[in-house]
Write a protein that holds these residues in place. Structure first.
Motif, PDB file in Angstrom:
ATOM      1  N   ILE A  13       0.846  -1.207   0.000  1.00 24.96           N
ATOM      2  CA  ILE A  13       0.000   0.000   0.000  1.00 24.96           C
ATOM      3  C   ILE A  13       0.872   1.243   0.000  1.00 24.96           C
ATOM      4  CG2 ILE A  13      -1.568   1.362   1.445  1.00 24.96           C
ATOM      5  CD1 ILE A  13      -2.979  -1.237   2.171  1.00 24.96           C
ATOM      6  N   ALA A  14       1.887   1.273   0.855  1.00 25.17           N
ATOM      7  CA  ALA A  14       2.782   2.430   0.925  1.00 25.17           C
ATOM      8  C   ALA A  14       3.511   2.656  -0.393  1.00 25.17           C
ATOM      9  CB  ALA A  14       3.782   2.244   2.059  1.00 25.17           C
ATOM     10  N   ALA A  15       3.860   1.571  -1.072  1.00 22.06           N
ATOM     11  CA  ALA A  15       4.579   1.684  -2.345  1.00 22.06           C
ATOM     12  C   ALA A  15       3.745   2.333  -3.432  1.00 22.06           C
ATOM     13  CB  ALA A  15       5.048   0.298  -2.805  1.00 22.06           C
ATOM     14  N   LEU A  16       2.429   2.399  -3.216  1.00 26.03           N
ATOM     15  CA  LEU A  16       1.523   3.017  -4.187  1.00 26.03           C
ATOM     16  C   LEU A  16       1.307   4.501  -3.911  1.00 26.03           C
ATOM     17  CD1 LEU A  16      -1.042   0.093  -4.394  1.00 26.03           C
ATOM     18  CD2 LEU A  16       0.589   0.771  -6.165  1.00 26.03           C
ATOM     19  N   GLY A  17       2.146   5.080  -3.058  1.00 27.62           N
ATOM     20  CA  GLY A  17       2.076   6.515  -2.816  1.00 27.62           C
ATOM     21  C   GLY A  17       1.205   6.922  -1.654  1.00 27.62           C
ATOM     22  N   VAL A  18       0.914   5.979  -0.774  1.00 26.83           N
ATOM     23  CA  VAL A  18       0.084   6.267   0.390  1.00 26.83           C
ATOM     24  C   VAL A  18       0.987   6.505   1.598  1.00 26.83           C
ATOM     25  CG1 VAL A  18      -1.665   5.361   1.977  1.00 26.83           C
ATOM     26  CG2 VAL A  18      -1.831   4.883  -0.483  1.00 26.83           C
ATOM     27  N   GLU A  19       0.768   7.610   2.294  1.00 29.22           N
ATOM     28  CA  GLU A  19       1.451   7.849   3.564  1.00 29.22           C
ATOM     29  C   GLU A  19       0.660   7.096   4.637  1.00 29.22           C
ATOM     30  OE1 GLU A  19       2.748  11.564   6.490  1.00 29.22           O
ATOM     31  OE2 GLU A  19       1.954  11.966   4.477  1.00 29.22           O
ATOM     32  N   LEU A  20       1.200   5.987   5.080  1.00 30.01           N
ATOM     33  CA  LEU A  20       0.428   5.009   5.843  1.00 30.01           C
ATOM     34  C   LEU A  20       0.960   4.874   7.270  1.00 30.01           C
ATOM     35  CD1 LEU A  20      -1.758   2.736   5.827  1.00 30.01           C
ATOM     36  CD2 LEU A  20       0.058   1.168   5.093  1.00 30.01           C
ATOM     37  N   VAL A  21       0.027   4.888   8.223  1.00 36.49           N
ATOM     38  CA  VAL A  21       0.327   4.567   9.616  1.00 36.49           C
ATOM     39  C   VAL A  21      -0.556   3.389  10.006  1.00 36.49           C
ATOM     40  CG1 VAL A  21       0.382   5.367  12.001  1.00 36.49           C
ATOM     41  CG2 VAL A  21       0.855   6.972  10.141  1.00 36.49           C
ATOM     42  N   VAL A  22       0.045   2.306  10.476  1.00 40.02           N
ATOM     43  CA  VAL A  22      -0.689   1.118  10.912  1.00 40.02           C
ATOM     44  C   VAL A  22      -0.568   1.018  12.426  1.00 40.02           C
ATOM     45  CG1 VAL A  22      -0.827  -1.391  10.836  1.00 40.02           C
ATOM     46  CG2 VAL A  22      -0.350  -0.101   8.744  1.00 40.02           C
ATOM     47  N   LEU A  23      -1.713   0.980  13.103  1.00 38.14           N
ATOM     48  CA  LEU A  23      -1.768   0.868  14.561  1.00 38.14           C
ATOM     49  C   LEU A  23      -2.317  -0.504  14.923  1.00 38.14           C
ATOM     50  CD1 LEU A  23      -3.340   4.379  15.284  1.00 38.14           C
ATOM     51  CD2 LEU A  23      -0.909   3.767  15.321  1.00 38.14           C
ATOM     52  N   THR A  24      -1.595  -1.231  15.751  1.00 41.81           N
ATOM     53  CA  THR A  24      -2.009  -2.574  16.171  1.00 41.81           C
ATOM     54  C   THR A  24      -1.927  -2.673  17.686  1.00 41.81           C
ATOM     55  OG1 THR A  24       0.121  -3.706  16.327  1.00 41.81           O
ATOM     56  CG2 THR A  24      -0.815  -3.440  14.109  1.00 41.81           C
ATOM     57  N   PRO A  25      -2.565  -3.680  18.267  1.00 43.39           N
ATOM     58  CA  PRO A  25      -2.296  -3.969  19.677  1.00 43.39           C
ATOM     59  C   PRO A  25      -0.921  -4.607  19.818  1.00 43.39           C
ATOM     60  CG  PRO A  25      -3.737  -5.646  18.767  1.00 43.39           C
ATOM     61  CD  PRO A  25      -3.550  -4.617  17.686  1.00 43.39           C
ATOM     62  N   PRO A  26      -0.351  -4.610  21.009  1.00 43.80           N
ATOM     63  CA  PRO A  26       0.944  -5.275  21.189  1.00 43.80           C
ATOM     64  C   PRO A  26       0.860  -6.786  21.063  1.00 43.80           C
ATOM     65  CG  PRO A  26       0.106  -4.449  23.291  1.00 43.80           C
ATOM     66  CD  PRO A  26      -0.800  -3.912  22.231  1.00 43.80           C
ATOM     67  N   SER A  27      -0.354  -7.327  21.214  1.00 43.46           N
ATOM     68  CA  SER A  27      -0.594  -8.763  21.042  1.00 43.46           C
ATOM     69  C   SER A  27      -2.095  -8.962  20.894  1.00 43.46           C
ATOM     70  CB  SER A  27      -0.083  -9.563  22.254  1.00 43.46           C
ATOM     71  OG  SER A  27      -0.835  -9.238  23.413  1.00 43.46           O
ATOM     72  N   TRP A  28      -2.478 -10.173  20.484  1.00 43.08           N
ATOM     73  CA  TRP A  28      -3.895 -10.523  20.426  1.00 43.08           C
ATOM     74  C   TRP A  28      -4.076 -11.917  21.016  1.00 43.08           C
ATOM     75  CZ3 TRP A  28      -8.365  -8.377  20.360  1.00 43.08           C
ATOM     76  CH2 TRP A  28      -9.512  -9.155  20.123  1.00 43.08           C
ATOM     77  N   ARG A  29      -5.083 -12.073  21.863  1.00 41.05           N
ATOM     78  CA  ARG A  29      -5.375 -13.352  22.498  1.00 41.05           C
ATOM     79  C   ARG A  29      -6.670 -13.918  21.943  1.00 41.05           C
ATOM     80  NH1 ARG A  29      -4.667 -10.091  27.333  1.00 41.05           N
ATOM     81  NH2 ARG A  29      -2.504 -10.219  28.056  1.00 41.05           N
ATOM     82  N   ASP A  30      -6.680 -15.216  21.690  1.00 41.97           N
ATOM     83  CA  ASP A  30      -7.923 -15.901  21.340  1.00 41.97           C
ATOM     84  C   ASP A  30      -7.773 -17.374  21.706  1.00 41.97           C
ATOM     85  OD1 ASP A  30      -6.400 -17.050  19.298  1.00 41.97           O
ATOM     86  OD2 ASP A  30      -7.236 -15.781  17.726  1.00 41.97           O
ATOM     87  N   ARG A  31      -8.685 -18.210  21.220  1.00 40.77           N
ATOM     88  CA  ARG A  31      -8.659 -19.628  21.600  1.00 40.77           C
ATOM     89  C   ARG A  31      -7.433 -20.366  21.085  1.00 40.77           C
ATOM     90  NH1 ARG A  31     -13.836 -21.872  19.159  1.00 40.77           N
ATOM     91  NH2 ARG A  31     -13.394 -20.216  17.670  1.00 40.77           N
ATOM     92  N   ARG A  32      -6.693 -19.751  20.181  1.00 42.95           N
ATOM     93  CA  ARG A  32      -5.459 -20.371  19.680  1.00 42.95           C
ATOM     94  C   ARG A  32      -4.257 -20.021  20.539  1.00 42.95           C
ATOM     95  NH1 ARG A  32      -6.165 -17.763  13.848  1.00 42.95           N
ATOM     96  NH2 ARG A  32      -6.686 -16.070  15.277  1.00 42.95           N
ATOM     97  N   GLY A  33      -4.420 -19.076  21.475  1.00 44.11           N
ATOM     98  CA  GLY A  33      -3.313 -18.639  22.304  1.00 44.11           C
ATOM     99  C   GLY A  33      -3.046 -17.158  22.109  1.00 44.11           C
ATOM    100  N   VAL A  34      -1.817 -16.746  22.373  1.00 42.92           N
ATOM    101  CA  VAL A  34      -1.419 -15.347  22.275  1.00 42.92           C
ATOM    102  C   VAL A  34      -0.503 -15.157  21.073  1.00 42.92           C
ATOM    103  CG1 VAL A  34      -0.254 -13.423  23.412  1.00 42.92           C
ATOM    104  CG2 VAL A  34      -1.606 -15.041  24.770  1.00 42.92           C
ATOM    105  N   GLN A  35      -0.846 -14.195  20.222  1.00 45.47           N
ATOM    106  CA  GLN A  35      -0.006 -13.821  19.080  1.00 45.47           C
ATOM    107  C   GLN A  35       0.578 -12.448  19.366  1.00 45.47           C
ATOM    108  OE1 GLN A  35       0.778 -15.248  15.664  1.00 45.47           O
ATOM    109  NE2 GLN A  35       2.251 -13.655  16.194  1.00 45.47           N
ATOM    110  N   ALA A  36       1.880 -12.388  19.647  1.00 46.17           N
ATOM    111  CA  ALA A  36       2.542 -11.108  19.889  1.00 46.17           C
ATOM    112  C   ALA A  36       2.821 -10.413  18.562  1.00 46.17           C
ATOM    113  CB  ALA A  36       3.843 -11.320  20.650  1.00 46.17           C
ATOM    114  N   LEU A  37       2.877  -9.091  18.602  1.00 48.54           N
ATOM    115  CA  LEU A  37       3.220  -8.317  17.412  1.00 48.54           C
ATOM    116  C   LEU A  37       4.596  -8.738  16.907  1.00 48.54           C
ATOM    117  CD1 LEU A  37       2.846  -5.964  15.397  1.00 48.54           C
ATOM    118  CD2 LEU A  37       3.780  -4.446  17.164  1.00 48.54           C
ATOM    119  N   GLN A  38       4.678  -9.052  15.618  1.00 49.62           N
ATOM    120  CA  GLN A  38       5.938  -9.446  14.973  1.00 49.62           C
ATOM    121  C   GLN A  38       6.276  -8.423  13.898  1.00 49.62           C
ATOM    122  OE1 GLN A  38       4.432 -13.122  13.282  1.00 49.62           O
ATOM    123  NE2 GLN A  38       5.429 -14.340  14.845  1.00 49.62           N
ATOM    124  N   PRO A  39       7.051  -7.407  14.200  1.00 49.29           N
ATOM    125  CA  PRO A  39       7.430  -6.451  13.145  1.00 49.29           C
ATOM    126  C   PRO A  39       8.414  -7.111  12.180  1.00 49.29           C
ATOM    127  CG  PRO A  39       7.749  -5.541  15.359  1.00 49.29           C
ATOM    128  CD  PRO A  39       7.589  -7.017  15.504  1.00 49.29           C
TER     129      PRO A  39
END
Length: 359
Positions: A13-39
């Motif tokens: 998306i950014a490569a198409l000329g969009v000035e992009l800011v992506v905001l995420t939680p530091p992790s997400w929990r669900d029935r599969r467990g915890v997925q930490a943010l992976q930059p």
């Protein structure tokens, strides 16, 4: 976007000329467990984590600092990648309205469901507050219309595949009459993995099964495998990092997604299908939800919940390596034609621009 491999969409998306800011939680929990943010893929745009409240509560989680983030960033458009009936979406679109920032939401919901208050209120308010919406499938778009959303709407999968990362084995040996069967995703009731184990118990010949992922059903599935006498042939591999998934797919002879429709859920896309197909791994999927539309004629479909039919599909692939090769090649062609991350980004940005031009 906490998953590293999915961040390729943001780079595209950014490569198409969009000035992009992506905001995420530091992790997400669900029935599969915890997925930490992976930059992992972070070039050309900003990727930042912000606080989350009620992490893992799909309907009621929210981001307390998002209103201040919107004021600080002052975007031309807010893309809230959440369902319209969620509290987080309602708060985000209200905050955007106060800052006179146009906003859109995303939906995968492919069942016509009526929600109790306050979620039905959030949904109706968000239909009015949003300047546009994106649905991940045509079925989800149809549900949105039937529920009364009348605004601008596009059908675009949430994510595609990075076809430069999900690639076939460079030198694959001639297929043999043995089968390494794989599954990737949550070990959850709706994924129909008991059907897969029952199907494997019917197979004749040399085969093994690897289940990649975690979830609430793991112990139950381990006990079922043992009771069927399959423990030595079934490997529970646990969660595999998103960046390591191409290697996992390339180790397989077939990937199976045996999802089963429940009263409150049916398969919304089946992302692992297109990832495996990109790696030239043949796929077998159930008839649940969007799976047949994703697979097309590049894989095999069986009636959901019918483990005898699934066993027949797998037995045919075990005995006919040439069919596996044909389906493998057709699968990658289908992904390159319809499901790359670049194509998803291009369609998304084109929609952003069309929405802004009409304001």
């Amino acid at each position: 976007m906490v998953v590293g491999a999915y961040q390729r969409k943001a780079e595209e998306i950014a490569a198409l000329g969009v000035e992009l800011v992506v905001l995420t939680p530091p992790s997400w929990r669900d029935r599969r467990g915890v997925q930490a943010l992976q930059p992992v893929y972070t070039s050309g745009y900003q990727l930042r984590s912000i606080p989350i409240r009620f992490n893992g509560a799909f309907h009621v989680h929210f981001y307390p600092t998002l209103p201040s983030e919107i004021r600080r960033i002052a975007p031309d458009l807010l893309h809230m990648d959440e369902e319209p009936y969620n509290f987080a979406t309602w708060l985000a679109l209200r905050a955007a309205q106060r800052q006179r920032v146009p906003a859109l939401f995303f939906t995968w919901q492919n069942l016509l469901r009526r929600y109790p208050p306050p979620f039905s209120w959030f949904e109706r308010n968000n239909y009015t507050a949003a300047v546009a919406a994106i649905a991940g499938s045509q079925e989800a778009a149809d549900v949105l219309r039937r529920k009364g959303y009348a605004g601008k709407l596009a059908v675009i999968p949430q994510f595609g595949v990075d076809a430069a990362h999900f690639v076939p084995v460079q030198e694959r040996n001639a297929p043999a009459k043995r089968l390494h069967i794989g599954y990737a995703g949550g070990l959850l009731p709706e994924k129909g993995l008991d059907d897969l184990l029952y199907a494997c118990a019917r197979l004749r010949g040399e085969w093994r099964l690897t289940l990649a992922g975690e979830g609430s059903e793991r112990m139950k599935l381990e006990r079922l495998a043992a009771s069927l006498g399959l423990a030595s042939r079934v490997l529970f591999a646990g969660r595999i990092a998103s960046t390591e998934m191409p290697a996992f797919y390339r180790s397989l002879d077939v990937l199976v997604l045996p999802s089963r429709t429940l009263p409150n859920w049916k398969e919304q896309f089946g992302r692992v299908l297109i990832e495996a197909m990109a790696c030239e791994v043949p796929v077998v999927g159930s008839s649940s939800g969007e799976i047949p539309q994703v697979v097309g004629d590049a894989g095999l479909i069986f009636p959901e919940g019918d483990h005898q039919a699934l066993a027949e599909r797998l037995q045919g692939l075990l005995e006919n390596p040439e069919v596996r090769l044909r389906l493998a090649q057709a699968g990658r062609r289908r992904v390159l034609a319809q499901f790359t991350m670049q194509q998803v980004a291009q369609r998304t940005v084109a929609f952003y621009r069309a929405v802004l031009e009409r304001l």
